[in-house]
Motif scaffolding. Structure first.
Motif, short mmCIF file in Angstrom:
data_model
loop_
_atom_site.label_atom_id
_atom_site.label_comp_id
_atom_site.label_asym_id
_atom_site.label_seq_id
_atom_site.Cartn_x
_atom_site.Cartn_y
_atom_site.Cartn_z
N GLY A 38 4.41 -10.21 4.38
CA GLY A 38 4.26 -10.60 5.88
C GLY A 38 5.16 -9.52 6.93
O GLY A 38 4.41 -9.15 7.83
N GLY A 39 6.28 -9.24 6.47
CA GLY A 39 7.12 -8.34 7.42
C GLY A 39 6.38 -6.87 7.38
O GLY A 39 6.28 -6.36 8.48
N ALA A 40 5.82 -6.34 6.34
CA ALA A 40 5.17 -5.22 6.28
C ALA A 40 3.89 -5.14 7.23
O ALA A 40 3.64 -4.38 8.04
CB ALA A 40 4.57 -4.58 4.84
N PHE A 41 3.13 -6.30 7.00
CA PHE A 41 2.05 -6.39 8.00
C PHE A 41 2.15 -6.39 9.37
O PHE A 41 1.74 -5.74 10.35
CB PHE A 41 1.41 -7.96 7.74
N THR A 42 3.39 -7.03 9.84
CA THR A 42 3.74 -7.33 10.94
C THR A 42 4.45 -5.69 11.72
O THR A 42 3.69 -5.31 12.86
CB THR A 42 5.07 -8.18 11.26
N MET A 66 -6.65 -0.53 7.18
CA MET A 66 -5.30 -0.20 6.92
C MET A 66 -4.54 -1.62 6.59
O MET A 66 -3.71 -1.58 5.79
CB MET A 66 -4.54 0.48 8.27
N LEU A 67 -4.71 -2.51 7.50
CA LEU A 67 -3.99 -3.89 7.11
C LEU A 67 -4.66 -4.57 5.98
O LEU A 67 -3.66 -5.08 5.27
CB LEU A 67 -4.40 -4.80 8.63
N SER A 68 -5.87 -4.60 5.78
CA SER A 68 -6.34 -5.38 4.45
C SER A 68 -5.94 -4.38 3.27
O SER A 68 -5.77 -4.92 2.17
CB SER A 68 -8.04 -5.53 4.73
N GLY A 69 -5.73 -3.13 3.55
CA GLY A 69 -5.40 -2.13 2.39
C GLY A 69 -3.96 -2.40 1.96
O GLY A 69 -3.57 -2.16 0.54
N LEU A 70 -3.05 -2.96 2.74
CA LEU A 70 -1.74 -3.29 2.28
C LEU A 70 -1.80 -4.39 0.96
O LEU A 70 -1.25 -4.30 0.29
CB LEU A 70 -0.99 -4.34 3.58
N PHE A 71 -2.69 -5.40 1.28
CA PHE A 71 -2.90 -6.35 0.26
C PHE A 71 -3.22 -5.58 -1.05
O PHE A 71 -2.76 -5.99 -2.23
CB PHE A 71 -3.63 -7.21 0.35
#
Length: 271
Positions: A38-42, A66-71
């Motif tokens: 959650g924090g990394a996404f923000t 990039m955002l979906s790649g976080l997961f």
């Protein structure tokens, strides 16, 4: 990897760890306590904005990847489950982002009578009187009134998620949202979990509600709050008196907006 992502969010001390422990009995699922995504996404969302001088080179399609790649990066090959539940209280404030990135993803928001949330946190603080907690920045002083005020304000451990929950509940991304009451989960776990499976569109699984297991002792000790993520093996309602002064307890008596059908204009499912 072809996996399904869902999200556990909502209010603190409202059963998210218990829910994760139950769901993790199913070998098809992976779920755990609140994590760093959650924090990394923000943070990444902010860094991809116009405040980055190179944002002119970043398209919305790239942002989405990039955002979906976080997961996918965080839940790498070591996570063999086909269904991943990521837990973070911030997800209720990011319903539009999650809907865009994971159209089939569901958000389960755990809720509880707010007075008992404040009480539960105060009970933890008193139980660990010799260890100042990270919840209050390791400050040993203050009264129950000051602690309740700090928890309930807009940036507090309770007030922030509460406002995010209301944003999700009254927003226009509610088709993927369900509220799960702590009171329902502990009083009738079989019915509550059956409702969760129905909401997710998953085949039922025979959970053992008398042998639930979850350990986060090292984390809880590190933040000066042993027992923060404690899950008792047998799920049951445990009646007790509140440790809060009556005026503090009654201050939050009318905050459970999800209990009033008239306050649910979008028909969000509440279990």
């Amino acid at each position: 990897m072809n996996r399904q992502f869902h999200f556990i969010s909502g209010l603190p001390r409202s059963g998210s760890t218990l829910l994760s422990a139950i769901l993790s009995q199913n070998p098809r699922f992976h779920a755990g306590m609140s994590g760093p995504l959650g924090g990394a996404f923000t943070t990444l969302l902010g860094e991809l904005s116009g405040r980055n001088e190179y944002s002119v080179f970043i398209s919305d399609a790239q942002r989405q990847r990039m955002l979906s790649g976080l997961f996918d990066s965080y839940y790498g090959p070591e996570y063999a489950a086909g269904v991943i539940f990521d837990t973070n209280r911030s997800w209720c404030g990011k319903m539009r982002h999650l809907r865009l990135l994971f159209p089939q993803g569901k958000v389960i928001a755990c809720v509880r009578h707010v007075s008992w949330i404040i009480d539960s946190i105060e009970q933890l603080i008193r139980r660990n009187a010799l260890q100042p907690s990270a919840i209050f920045n390791y400050e040993p002083g203050g009264s129950v009134y000051a602690r309740a005020d700090g928890l309930a304000n807009g940036d507090g451990m309770v007030g922030g998620p509460y406002n995010a929950l209301k944003e999700a509940f009254y927003g226009d991304e509610t088709s993927n949202l369900m509220l799960l009451q702590y009171e329902s989960l502990v009083s009738d776990p079989a019915r509550a979990i059956a409702a969760v499976y129905e909401f997710l569109g998953e085949a039922p699984y025979a959970h053992d509600f008398d042998n639930v297991s979850y350990q986060a002792d090292e984390f809880d000790q590190r933040v000066g709050t042993p027992g923060l993520h404690e899950v008792r093996a047998k799920i049951a309602v445990r009646e007790r008196m509140s440790v809060l002064p009556p005026d503090v307890f009654h201050r939050f008596a009318n905050d459970s907006f999800w209990l009033d059908p008239a306050m649910n204009p979008r028909g969000v499912r509440v279990v």
